[in-house]
Design an enzyme around this catalytic site. Structure first.
Site: not given
Length: 838
Positions: A277, A319, A586, A590, A654, A679, A683
């Site tokens: 998560e 470029d 630029d 491009d 697990n 869990n 986390d």
């Protein structure tokens, strides 16, 4: 196509269309605008981003948590998912804005022949077959053929990358010529008229124009970047693993005739437990920290995933003009006929440019920028203006009774008019020598050698005229004395060579894509230290299908005379071969490539459309920050992968243990609420990974999302943890005779200890005692294990289904955890040794 044939195909005449016919064509073909299909409503565009396996899986986990009464987890997952999707939506919306900005860059009105008279109409009302009149200061409103011209010069650098003004004139081209840079008889929407006037036969309007193709490329959704491809592949892997695990548990319980509401909730809890998560949060925080570091180096990161893409980048396309070079013409040297530096040639060229009253080019500006020439005493008498057919300009000047015609122009034409050449002075007195055919050939050979080096060259000649000669005329341009060459260069940007060298040291291959010619490009590459292994032109690219281009692009380092569409084809060809591609540019030309690259990089001086299409903008011209960006990207990627591999393997191990135990035990190995708590605590221990350091060797090579590698890692270290879980099961049941509550308590503690403490082993490929974790990560991990051990002794134990374990059990669990960490260290060394490329 010959002009007469073109007029016939367009059903047009040189006198233009009638208003009625123009209205009919406008209704049939549409307005001369770059409008795309209507953009999707913001709500539907936002919802489209939820079409991702990982996002859908997280939403299912959110719903499952809500069903099981875990409102806190459901709210956290929902917040993370919506925030992640919002970041992607903002970037897509910016890309759409880039296309809108491009539309506003074209002309608003045009002078067009309608019903035999010149009428000013909105440019959007132009149709193929219209005849438009253009003058200095106008923007070309559509693509068309020049049918009349007088001293007509346009600047089309925004379309082709050419740094110099281009002359357009009504001439026929050879059949099959398709290079926009060679189309001297055509003008294109978006180009600006510098000088002169012309009559343009409109051939293409709106999205059919050259500029329209670029607008369409910007408006469409770009191919998935490396980051997007990686997250999608990882999401698909998780979906398959979760589906297999849940089906296994359900089927096993069905065979054992133990299906119940609690069993169903347990299966759902397994699915939630297998889902990482915190992945969107870890990714977002890690990328945000990277963006802050880049900001300190004067780099604006517009799209956070671009940092990770930059770390994975193994090909950088760039470029030339304005990116590798300064896009400012510089006089490099003035030399005589023998190639020696000559102050006399510089003086004559300077006087010619100073007194010239016609079109002044960037070459003139470069000459006049040179110090050391004293115009005192010189007076202009007359001038033969620059002629595009003659390709030269002459000025008649006088000082102290000496009258001199100074001519400057294209060497190919000017050398043919010379009969003498300036020789080395003797005792300060200028000398001359005859210039015969062999001498002219030698001078032109020197010119060709300079051209091959990518240098622009102007020839300078002079002729003394009698004191009574008051006016200059074309006939005076004869029997000239060749003085030498003025040699020009668009210099490379400061630090470019060092930056590109450092990138190569990071195994990033640099390729040049430019609209300029081969000679100039080779010279610039030599100046910045880029070897030219192979070279393809736009015309050659046009002859290749996508598969052939992909094969050629692999071994080609320079692409010349390429159009914006061809730049995008090259980028997509490289991406199809598995490369993660960056692009630096630029100009307007491009913008499509910046949009299609995995990471688009522009500079502070770029046009607005290029900056809008880019993912990163360099606020300073020091391209060495590219090196820092790659390193930052690899640091970010490494920390993200730490979480993915550790969370996936630990969770899988697990959940596998739980699934297997649920078959053999007379009770569920953990209650659904305990699975979710496991869990959640895990986390929490991983939340500080974005702050962790990265081993130096991890920064040396590009790394990309590799679902197969993640799968192999998971299938090695997940089952390894399950083996110790099974040992724990035996110890709890056989050694301590644990009932359901004590069993769940003991395994909960062992599970948390092993999967959290293994962070210290798996976070580095080296020895964990040499590569130390960040203090925040170490503190979070140890605190999580302490919470897991202490929970059974708190008042919350009963609510969570725990009981206080005996001291002997805690010591046994500590021994299992320590042995597990030792085995993981040895397994890690063997795993990475086998994964190391040959």
């Amino acid at each position: 196509m010959p002009t007469a044939e073109l007029l016939t195909s367009l059903l047009a005449e040189r006198q233009g269309l009638s208003s009625a016919e123009a209205s009919r064509r406008l209704a049939a073909q549409g307005a001369n605008t770059l409008d795309q299909q209507p953009r999707r409503r913001m709500a539907s565009a936002f919802l489209a981003h939820f079409n991702s396996p990982l996002v859908l899986m997280l939403l299912l986990a959110c719903g499952a948590s809500a069903v099981m009464g875990d409102a806190t987890s459901a709210a956290v997952i929902a917040f993370i998912v919506v925030g992640s999707v919002a970041l992607e939506f903002v970037q897509e919306h910016r890309a759409g804005d880039a296309a809108e900005r491009l539309k506003r860059s074209v002309a608003l009105n045009a002078n067009v022949l309608r019903d035999g008279t010149v009428t000013r109409v909105p440019a959007a009302a132009l149709v193929p077959g219209d005849v438009v009149q253009l003058a200095a200061g106008d923007m070309v409103p559509a693509d068309g053929r020049v049918i009349e011209a007088r001293d007509f010069f346009v600047r089309q650098a925004m379309l082709t990358g050419e740094a110099y003004p281009v002359e357009k004139k009504p001439q026929e081209l050879d059949a099959g010529e398709g290079d926009i840079g060679a189309a001297v008889n055509a003008a294109f929407m978006g180009a600006s008229v510098l000088t002169g006037s012309a009559t343009l036969l409109v051939c293409r309007t709106g999205r059919s124009t050259f500029l329209g193709e670029m607008s369409h490329a910007l408006g469409k959704h770009a191919a998935p970047t490396a980051f997007e491809r990686g997250t999608r592949g990882f999401g698909q892997l998780l979906v398959k693993m979760t589906a297999a695990l849940v089906l296994f548990v359900t089927f096993a319980q069905l065979l054992a005739h133990q299906l119940s509401a609690e069993t169903f909730l347990f299966a759902v809890a397994l699915a939630v437990g297998l889902t990482p998560e915190l992945l969107p949060m870890v990714v977002s925080v890690t990328l945000a920290r990277g963006a802050l570091r880049m900001a300190e180096r004067k780099v604006v990161v517009k799209h956070l995933p671009a940092i990770q893409n930059m770390g994975s980048m193994d090909v950088l396309c760039t470029d030339k003009t304005g990116t590798l070079t300064e896009a400012s013409i510089r006089l490099e040297r003035a030399v005589d006929a023998e190639g020696r530096p000559s102050a006399r040639v510089l003086e004559l060229a300077w006087l010619n440019s100073h007194f010239e009253s016609g079109l002044r080019s960037p070459l003139d500006d470069a000459i006049l920028a040179q110090p050391g020439v004293d115009p005192a005493g010189w007076q202009k008498l007359d001038e033969v203006p620059f002629g595009f057919e003659r390709r030269r300009v002459s000025v008649l000047v006088e000082r102290a009774g000496e009258r001199l015609l100074i001519v400057k122009g294209a060497p190919e034409d000017l050398v043919a008019l010379c009969t003498q050449a300036q020789a080395e002075p003797v005792a300060g007195v200028p000398q001359r020598r005859p210039l015969d055919d062999q001498g002219r050939a030698s001078v032109l050979a020197s010119f060709n050698a300079l051209s091959r080096d990518g240098l622009r060259v102007l020839a300078v000649a002079s002729r003394r005229v009698p004191p009574a000669h008051d006016h200059a005329q074309l006939d005076d341009e004869r029997e000239l004395v060749f003085c030498g060459f003025a040699v020009f260069l668009d210099p490379p940007k400061a630090g470019v060579s060092e930056a590109l060298s450092r990138l190569r040291a990071l195994h990033v291959h640099v390729k040049v894509l430019t609209g300029d010619n081969e000679g100039v490009t080779r010279h610039v590459c030599a100046q910045v230290g880029l070897p030219v292994h192979n070279l393809l032109t736009g015309a050659q690219i046009e002859q290749l299908d996508d598969a052939a281009l992909a094969a050629q692009a692999q071994k080609t380092s320079v692409f010349c005379r390429v159009s914006p569409a061809q730049k995008s084809r090259v980028l997509n060809a490289l991406k199809s071969r598995g490369h993660v591609v960056g692009y630096i540019g630029d100009g307007v030309n491009d913008a499509p490539a910046l949009h299609d690259a995995d990471v688009g990089i522009s500079v502070d001086t770029a046009v607005d459309v290029a900056k809008d299409a880019a993912d990163m903008i360099l606020l300073e011209r020091d391209l060495n920050v590219l090196h820092d960006g790659v390193v930052e990207g690899r640091r970010t990627f490494s920390n993200v992968m730490k979480y993915i591999m550790m969370a996936t393997s630990s969770n899988f191990g697990n959940m596998l243990s739980m699934a297997a135990a649920s078959v053999f035990l007379p009770f569920l190995p953990m209650l659904p609420v305990q699975v979710l708590l496991n869990n959640l605590l895990y986390d929490a221990s991983e939340a500080t990974i974005p702050f962790d350091g990265v081993d130096a060797e991890e920064l040396l090579r590009p790394h990309d999302w590799d679902p197969a590698f993640i799968r192999r890692f998971t299938l090695v270290f997940g089952p390894l943890s399950s083996l110790f879980d099974f040992a724990t099961f035996a110890m709890l049941r056989l050694g301590f005779g644990a009932d359901a509550a004590l069993f769940r308590t003991g395994w909960f503690i062992e599970s948390m200890a092993t999967q959290v403490l293994v962070i210290f082993v798996l976070r580095t490929r080296g020895r964990p005692w040499r590569s130390r974790a960040h203090p925040a990560l170490a503190t979070a991990a140890l605190a999580t294990v302490a919470v897991a051990v202490l929970l059974p002794f708190t008042p919350l134990a009963g609510l969570l289904g725990f009981v206080a374990p005996p001291a002997g059990m805690l010591l046994a669990i500590a021994g299992v955890a320590a042995l597990y960490l030792v085995c993981v260290e040895f397994a890690k060394r063997g795993f990475h040794r086998l994964q190391r490329p040959a």
